[in-house]
Design an enzyme around this catalytic site. Structure first.
Site, PDB file in Angstrom:
ATOM      1  N   ALA A 111     -31.501  10.999   5.083  1.00 32.76           N
ATOM      2  CA  ALA A 111     -32.687  11.583   5.722  1.00 32.76           C
ATOM      3  C   ALA A 111     -32.444  13.058   6.066  1.00 32.76           C
ATOM      4  O   ALA A 111     -31.325  13.420   6.446  1.00 32.76           O
ATOM      5  CB  ALA A 111     -33.036  10.792   6.980  1.00 32.76           C
ATOM      6  N   CYS A 231     -22.347  20.294   7.336  1.00 31.41           N
ATOM      7  CA  CYS A 231     -22.833  21.639   7.680  1.00 31.41           C
ATOM      8  C   CYS A 231     -22.101  22.115   8.935  1.00 31.41           C
ATOM      9  O   CYS A 231     -22.706  22.670   9.850  1.00 31.41           O
ATOM     10  CB  CYS A 231     -24.350  21.663   7.858  1.00 31.41           C
ATOM     11  SG  CYS A 231     -24.985  20.541   9.124  1.00 31.41           S
TER      12      CYS A 231
END
Length: 459
Positions: A111, A231
């Site tokens: 997602a 990230c």
């Protein structure tokens, strides 16, 4: 920006002389990116019709920077699924993972779906993409994005990977793990992440990442490829997670990633790191490239995939009697399907990939392409089916110019006056913009009753 002292100290230790350049990058203008959906349109053809001021992202073949005032999320082409809005560095993982047509692929922490949509484009409606997220609420956005994208060989799951690793033991040719992380690489883009980091730092996420990557190792076939990304900048979440896998699984090895100017190597700090080839991992720093922070590692499970016998599970099909109103509708236009893979659940009809396992015991959000619903001996096609088609596949079409005011009216759910389309017959009509489907309508003597999905409407 009020960056935590603990974080600043770790970055200074990591970057050394580059630390000031990194801090200065917080003053740079934020970058915005979109990636062309090559499942629907070639990059070349998109550039011919694009209304935006685009600049190529050099290391992403179908990626572009756009300017903030372009507002691509408020354009009909976005609703047609011609592109996906995505931070430039975040395009890297799905770009790096090599996908072949016919592969069975798992996007483990998917997602809202940006990486899944690119994986699906590479599969080009072959094989199977299982896209999963542990959060039930986030899978709703995931489902919408893969359906807008036009994917038809998909399954959307809502599972904890460690709960299903035995179910899918050595099942996948390729796996992408964009792991939950502390988000240090996105502080520049979204400073709200700083408070979340102070509450839940790298130590918490590292435990999750180790569980996730070890589950992925169980589910990958020998000879298969696995892409791990975050990230964040934290070595604990990045290099240390890869080292944890390689230490505990001697059947995995790191693979070279195609270099690009600005890519940084992963940090090797010991002889053991060098033996593991940790420098083959890639870091993206915002002071060296036009993107936010990212870490990417490409791994191979030792062994070879046999191209003549890829050992895919093949579902024998379903024992459903497919209603005539369904087959009559599907046979009325150019749509390739095998009726034994149509699954009827209640009143809904799904076209399922032959490579998908049985549903029993899985928390499924969507298995296959939702074809539509049977209502009182009539068939009503779905929004997902419309997005999976090409306008040329359906015989009854209203294709509107992108500047026609009726495009936005349609996307808002309004009834359309279309008496200028004299060749259109009464009944189901596929509405498009500039040659690409948007959804269904019911045409009757010049008027279109709007059937665009309410939850997707232009707000």
């Amino acid at each position: 920006m009020n960056l935590p002292e603990k974080y600043l100290a770790s970055m200074k230790e990591m970057l050394g002389d580059d630390f000031e350049s990194y801090l200065n990058s917080f003053d740079d203008t934020r970058l915005y990116g979109l990636r062309v959906n090559n499942l629907k349109i070639s990059t070349e053809d998109f550039l011919k019709i694009s209304p935006f001021k685009l600049k190529p992202i050099p290391w992403i073949e179908n990626g572009f920077y756009y300017e903030e005032d372009d507002k691509p999320a408020k354009h009909p082409y976005y609703f047609a699924g011609l592109y996906y809005i995505q931070e430039p560095s975040a395009m890297t993982p799905a770009n790096v993972l090599p996908i072949n047509k016919g592969d069975v692929v798992f996007d483990m922490c998917a997602a809202p779906g940006g990486k899944s949509t690119e994986l699906a484009a590479k599969l080009d409606n072959t094989g199977l993409l299982i896209t999963n997220d542990i959060s039930n609420s986030r899978t709703k956005a995931l489902l919408k994005n893969v359906e807008v994208n036009g994917d038809n060989k998909i399954c959307v799951l809502n599972e904890d990977p460690k709960q299903i690793k035995d179910r899918f033991s050595e099942f996948f040719d390729k796996i992408l793990i964009d792991a939950p992380c502390s988000g240090e690489g996105m502080f520049r883009k979204d400073n709200k992440l700083i408070k979340a980091w102070e509450k839940t730092g790298p130590e918490v996420y590292a435990e999750i990442q180790r569980s996730v990557i070890m589950s992925g190792a169980e589910m990958l076939k020998p000879g298969g490829m696995m892409l791990y990304s975050t990230c964040t900048f934290s070595k604990l979440e990045d290099e240390e997670t890869i080292k944890y896998l390689l230490t505990n699984r001697d059947d995995f090895e790191l693979v070279d990633i195609k270099p690009y100017e600005g890519f940084s190597h992963g940090f090797e700090e010991s002889d053991s790191d060098k033996e593991m080839n940790i420098s083959k991992t890639v870091r993206i720093f915002p002071h060296k490239m036009e993107g936010e922070g990212h870490f990417v590692a490409l791994l191979k499970k030792k062994g070879e995939l046999d191209p003549d016998n890829n050992i895919h599970f093949v579902n024998p099909g379903f024992n459903n009697k497919v209603p005539k109103e369904v087959t009559d509708f599907l046979d009325s236009f150019n749509f390739d399907y095998d009726s034994k893979y149509i699954n009827i659940r209640g009143t809904y009809c799904y076209l399922v990939s032959k490579y998908m396992q049985e549903e029993k015991g899985l928390r499924i959000i969507r298995n296959g392409l939702l074809l539509g619903e049977i209502k009182k001996n009539r068939f009503e096609p779905s929004q997902a089916l419309a997005m999976a088609l090409k306008l040329k596949d359906y015989p009854n079409v209203i294709d509107l110019d992108v500047n026609d005011e009726r495009v936005v009216k349609y996307l808002k759910g309004e009834t359309l006056d279309c008496d200028d389309f004299t060749d259109v017959k009464n009944g189901w009509v596929l509405i498009g913009v500039s040659g690409y489907p948007l959804g269904w309508g019911k045409f009757n003597n010049g008027q279109v009753k709007n059937k665009y999905l309410a939850g997707w409407r232009w707000m």
